[in-house]
Design a protein around this motif. Structure first.
Motif, PDB file in Angstrom:
ATOM      1  N   ASN A  76       0.803  -1.223   0.000  1.00  0.00           N
ATOM      2  CA  ASN A  76       0.000   0.000   0.000  1.00  0.00           C
ATOM      3  C   ASN A  76       0.835   1.272   0.000  1.00  0.00           C
ATOM      4  O   ASN A  76       0.309   2.354  -0.230  1.00  0.00           O
ATOM      5  CB  ASN A  76      -0.942   0.014   1.207  1.00  0.00           C
ATOM      6  N   SER A 599      -4.343   7.022  -4.862  1.00  0.00           N
ATOM      7  CA  SER A 599      -3.800   6.372  -3.678  1.00  0.00           C
ATOM      8  C   SER A 599      -2.681   7.250  -3.146  1.00  0.00           C
ATOM      9  O   SER A 599      -2.083   8.040  -3.892  1.00  0.00           O
ATOM     10  CB  SER A 599      -3.285   4.965  -3.989  1.00  0.00           C
ATOM     11  N   SER A 601       0.450   7.587   0.295  1.00  0.00           N
ATOM     12  CA  SER A 601       1.110   7.071   1.481  1.00  0.00           C
ATOM     13  C   SER A 601       1.963   8.178   2.078  1.00  0.00           C
ATOM     14  O   SER A 601       2.857   8.717   1.417  1.00  0.00           O
ATOM     15  CB  SER A 601       1.982   5.859   1.140  1.00  0.00           C
ATOM     16  N   GLN A 619      -1.934   5.654   4.987  1.00  0.00           N
ATOM     17  CA  GLN A 619      -2.101   5.210   3.608  1.00  0.00           C
ATOM     18  C   GLN A 619      -3.575   5.228   3.239  1.00  0.00           C
ATOM     19  O   GLN A 619      -4.425   4.851   4.047  1.00  0.00           O
ATOM     20  CB  GLN A 619      -1.532   3.797   3.432  1.00  0.00           C
ATOM     21  N   GLY A 620      -3.878   5.684   2.039  1.00  0.00           N
ATOM     22  CA  GLY A 620      -5.259   5.771   1.594  1.00  0.00           C
ATOM     23  C   GLY A 620      -5.423   5.327   0.158  1.00  0.00           C
ATOM     24  O   GLY A 620      -4.483   5.405  -0.639  1.00  0.00           O
ATOM     25  N   LYS A 621      -6.616   4.863  -0.166  1.00  0.00           N
ATOM     26  CA  LYS A 621      -6.883   4.386  -1.519  1.00  0.00           C
ATOM     27  C   LYS A 621      -8.350   4.617  -1.843  1.00  0.00           C
ATOM     28  O   LYS A 621      -9.242   4.397  -1.006  1.00  0.00           O
ATOM     29  CB  LYS A 621      -6.528   2.909  -1.635  1.00  0.00           C
ATOM     30  N   ASP A 622      -8.614   5.041  -3.073  1.00  0.00           N
ATOM     31  CA  ASP A 622      -9.975   5.271  -3.532  1.00  0.00           C
ATOM     32  C   ASP A 622     -10.675   3.938  -3.795  1.00  0.00           C
ATOM     33  O   ASP A 622     -10.032   2.882  -3.917  1.00  0.00           O
ATOM     34  CB  ASP A 622      -9.933   6.117  -4.803  1.00  0.00           C
ATOM     35  N   ARG A 636     -13.612   3.068  -0.186  1.00  0.00           N
ATOM     36  CA  ARG A 636     -12.415   3.878   0.052  1.00  0.00           C
ATOM     37  C   ARG A 636     -11.951   3.649   1.492  1.00  0.00           C
ATOM     38  O   ARG A 636     -12.759   3.439   2.396  1.00  0.00           O
ATOM     39  CB  ARG A 636     -12.739   5.355  -0.166  1.00  0.00           C
ATOM     40  N   TYR A 637     -10.641   3.690   1.697  1.00  0.00           N
ATOM     41  CA  TYR A 637     -10.151   3.453   3.047  1.00  0.00           C
ATOM     42  C   TYR A 637      -8.878   4.246   3.333  1.00  0.00           C
ATOM     43  O   TYR A 637      -8.194   4.718   2.429  1.00  0.00           O
ATOM     44  CB  TYR A 637      -9.886   1.960   3.279  1.00  0.00           C
ATOM     45  N   GLU A 638      -8.596   4.384   4.639  1.00  0.00           N
ATOM     46  CA  GLU A 638      -7.361   4.970   5.148  1.00  0.00           C
ATOM     47  C   GLU A 638      -6.797   4.030   6.206  1.00  0.00           C
ATOM     48  O   GLU A 638      -7.542   3.532   7.058  1.00  0.00           O
ATOM     49  CB  GLU A 638      -7.582   6.358   5.766  1.00  0.00           C
ATOM     50  N   ASN A 659      -3.011  -0.810  10.874  1.00  0.00           N
ATOM     51  CA  ASN A 659      -4.449  -0.555  10.740  1.00  0.00           C
ATOM     52  C   ASN A 659      -5.032  -0.156  12.099  1.00  0.00           C
ATOM     53  O   ASN A 659      -6.013  -0.730  12.578  1.00  0.00           O
ATOM     54  CB  ASN A 659      -5.176  -1.776  10.170  1.00  0.00           C
ATOM     55  N   GLN A 663      -9.935  -0.383  10.081  1.00  0.00           N
ATOM     56  CA  GLN A 663     -10.722  -0.264   8.859  1.00  0.00           C
ATOM     57  C   GLN A 663     -10.933  -1.643   8.217  1.00  0.00           C
ATOM     58  O   GLN A 663     -10.059  -2.512   8.258  1.00  0.00           O
ATOM     59  CB  GLN A 663      -9.998   0.635   7.862  1.00  0.00           C
TER      60      GLN A 663
END
Length: 702
Positions: A76, A599, A601, A619-622, A636-638, A659, A663
């Motif tokens: 990630n 995304s 980081s 870290q994040g991602k759509d 979506r998450y962080e 984490n 999440q």
């Protein structure tokens, strides 16, 4: 094209000022403080800052910084990199939105390959990485260097090797969910010519699933052993030999999908995800020729896997309309590969140009036995198939200086593959094709710390046979599958512009790449469910085309001796070409699967004292589509990762959390009906990555 122009402008404006500043302040004759980490996967040893193309490099220190225990916990942090599971671990990698998501009946040519110490593990996933020395992520087609397994990119891992004196490390990690990891490495020199290294790792966890029917919390458990041994021998000043040996014993459970769409399952027959593999390689470097260095590696790998699952995800007695079946895939794979090349020395240059010429030969045998419930015969059934593939490739690369600062690099690879396929349904198919890949880059080296490049490249991946479609085509209701007996190779064209710059003291490192990629005969996964029952027929189809374009940014800033910041980010736009499924669903123009729009980081290393360090990562991602054949999407998450470590001479102690915000991160998703309690209404079913992890680690280095 308006977006492409603005993307290019953004990349220039964001990185060119830094590169220009470096050019104005650095002396071309002074290169002593240049970034010293070299890219092992390229033909010549050079740093990521000197290599045209989007390449990220991480080392053992990066694993410690994030308390990483497995590769899927590290991915990630990379721009435009994603992965999918559908097994006990993340197994399939996607780069810039391109890559497989699963492998069931049909053998596939991976779009993103995996090399460990030069041995091809593509499609097998990653074993332990506690002895990792370096990981390189190549983005974009890398056919000239890696061939058909690098349509979209390549992951190249190098593990720790022999040293000229005794060195060792022992580490122990304990964490929630009944987890522990014990690892040890030792290396030494027997004499001035002979050295060795040994690395062992055992990793155990109950997993993150509760099975309420069996009243167990270990049906999705982890039990993995990895061993690696290297022996280096230098009989003469011009010849160096290295023997590499790998052993993997993975005995994991697989019980990941829930009818209630959470981490609680109802399975009465949980599955398994087992792998036994062993590999040997001999690597040779010979510098006794006046005009070239000879580099070669002969490698062998044998792997047997047992992968299966409870198809109904439930128990007998759940509902009157229930069904109860399992699906199991027993695979064997044996491969022998030879990669042999000549790399020019200064005396062997053609004019001022450096050159590489190489030969690649591979023979791979894949055998499958599937044990499943045949709904047409209404009885347990077995399907077996065997595929033999041979590859022969010639490749070369030429690096020609046009001025003192401008270099033209050109490369080409010509590869032929031949397949022979046979199965228990009476199918006997032979496929063959000749494919080619190439790259052409114009590199402007402002100074040793600053590079601007323009790159064009062409990648490819092999076609194949749809054994599952052929086996089911005998059923009158599945006649449509006869047209899907095989699928064609895929081609990828890539245009890229990049800027790389770094301060001489490495207090600032910045890299930007903007790309536009065209996919031709794009391979996509298709499914046919003719009777709306539990039997599906899977096959690989060719969509007309696809478009993938975006931008990748990586920065590292040392604000002061106590604080360092890192940032990687990406923006990605993808579209499917003309693609209508066999069921008539039109997905033309939709975004491709496993391709999040953005995304990022963010990382901070704060050295509180000489002994205490705090590491923080966000870290994040759509959201992204799980498949090219349905519209189910992830969320979506962080992710927040924390680590506090204390260094005391040879000891290091750390407490950490991965984490930390707990999440739910989807790593595989399907859309269909599988719950008899609601009349088999279709739902999005997801497999989730690890929840909040809390652990403590201790290591002793000597």
């Amino acid at each position: 094209m308006r977006f492409s122009h603005s993307l290019l402008t953004l990349s220039i404006l964001s990185a060119l000022p830094a590169a220009t500043a470096f050019a104005q302040t650095e002396n071309l004759a002074t290169a002593a403080a240049i970034e010293r980490i070299t890219v092992q996967g390229d033909f010549r040893r050079q740093t990521a800052a000197q290599l045209a193309g989007s390449v990220s490099v991480v080392t053992e220190q990066d694993l410690q910084r994030q308390s990483v225990q497995h590769l899927d916990q590290l991915l990630n942090q990379f721009a435009n990199l994603n992965y999918s599971a559908g097994a006990s671990r993340g197994r399939f990698i996607q780069v810039r939105g391109i890559g497989e998501r699963s492998e069931f009946v049909d053998t596939i040519n991976p779009s993103v390959g995996i090399l460990i110490d030069g041995i091809d593990y593509s499609g097998l996933g990653i074993s332990g990485i506690s002895d990792l020395a370096q990981l390189e992520v190549f983005r974009g087609p890398e056919a000239t260097r890696f061939g058909a397994n690098a349509l979209a990119g390549m992951l190249n891992l190098t593990t720790q090797g022999p040293t000229d004196r005794a060195e060792g490390k022992i580490s122990l990690t304990a964490a929630n969910y009944g987890s522990y990891q014990l690892a040890g490495q030792f290396s030494n020199a027997i004499n001035s010519q002979l050295g060795y290294s040994l690395a062992l790792e055992q990793q155990v966890s109950d997993g993150f699933i509760k099975n309420s029917f069996l009243k167990r919390d270990d049906t999705n458990d982890i039990d993995e052993f990895t061993g690696r041994f290297k022996l280096a021998y230098q009989p003469t000043a011009t010849l160096r030999l290295q023997l590499i040996s790998h052993l993997v014993d993975q005995d994991n459970g697989y019980d990941a999908f829930s009818l209630d769409r959470n981490r609680t399952t109802l399975s009465d027959e949980p599955g398994q995800d087992q792998l036994r593999s062993k590999a040997l390689a001999v690597h040779a470097d010979y510098s006794g020729l006046r005009f070239a260095t000879v580099q070669g590696q002969l490698s062998w790998l044998d792997a047997a896997s047992d992968y299966g699952f409870d198809e109904d995800w439930s128990y007998v007695g759940l509902h009157p309309d229930e069904y109860s079946t399992t699906d199991r895939y027993l695979r064997n794979r044996e491969q022998l590969t030879l990669d042999y090349r000549l790399v020019s020395t200064p005396e062997g240059r053609i004019g001022e140009s450096d050159w590489v010429f190489g030969l690649y030969v591979a023979s791979k045998e894949f055998a499958l036995t599937r044990q499943f419930w045949n709904w047409d015969l209404w009885q347990a059934d077995v399907f077996s198939s065997a595929l033999t593939r041979s590859n022969l490739a010639l490749y070369s690369e030429l690096s020609s200086p046009l001025t003192n600062n401008v270099t033209l690099v050109s490369g080409i690879r010509l590869e032929r593959y031949e397949d022979d396929y046979i199965d228990t349904s009476g199918n006997n198919v032979s496929n063959s094709d000749t494919m080619w890949g190439a790259k052409l880059s114009l590199n402007y080296q402002l100074n040793p710390q600053a590079l601007i490049y323009v790159l064009g490249s062409r990648g490819y991946k092999a076609g194949g046979v749809n054994g599952d479609a052929l086996a089911k085509a005998a059923d009158d209701s599945l006649n449509a599958l006869l047209s899907k007996a095989s699928f064609a190779p895929e081609t990828l064209y890539n245009a890229e512009f990049g800027v790389k710059g770094s301060a001489r003291d490495q207090s600032l490192v910045t890299r930007v790449a903007a790309f536009y990629m065209w996919r031709s005969d794009m391979q996509v996964k298709g499914w046919l469910n003719p009777n709306s029952g539990p039997q599906f027929a899977g096959f690989i189809d060719n969509a007309g085309s696809g478009r993938n374009y975006g931008i990748e940014i990586e920065n590292r800033l040392q604000l002061n001796p106590q604080l360092a910041l890192t940032l990687s980010a990406s923006w990605l736009k993808t579209t499917l070409g003309n693609y209508v499924t066999i069921d008539g669903d039109d997905f033309s123009g939709r975004e491709q699967a496993q391709a999040p729009r953005f995304s990022y980081s963010l990382g901070a290393d704060w050295f509180l004292t000489e002994a205490v360090t705090l590491n923080v990562g966000l870290q994040g991602k759509d959201a992204f589509y799980y498949s090219d054949g349905h519209n189910a999407r992830s969320s979506r998450y962080e992710l927040l990762n924390l680590r506090l470590s204390y260094q005391l001479q040879h000891w290091q102690l750390a407490v950490w959390s991965r984490n930390a915000l707990d999440q739910d991160v989807g790593v595989r998703g399907f859309f269909f009906g599988n719950d008899p309690r609601d009349g088999y209404q279709p739902h999005v079913y997801e497999q989730f990555a690890e929840p909040r992890r809390l652990g403590i680690s201790a290591s002793y280095q000597f």
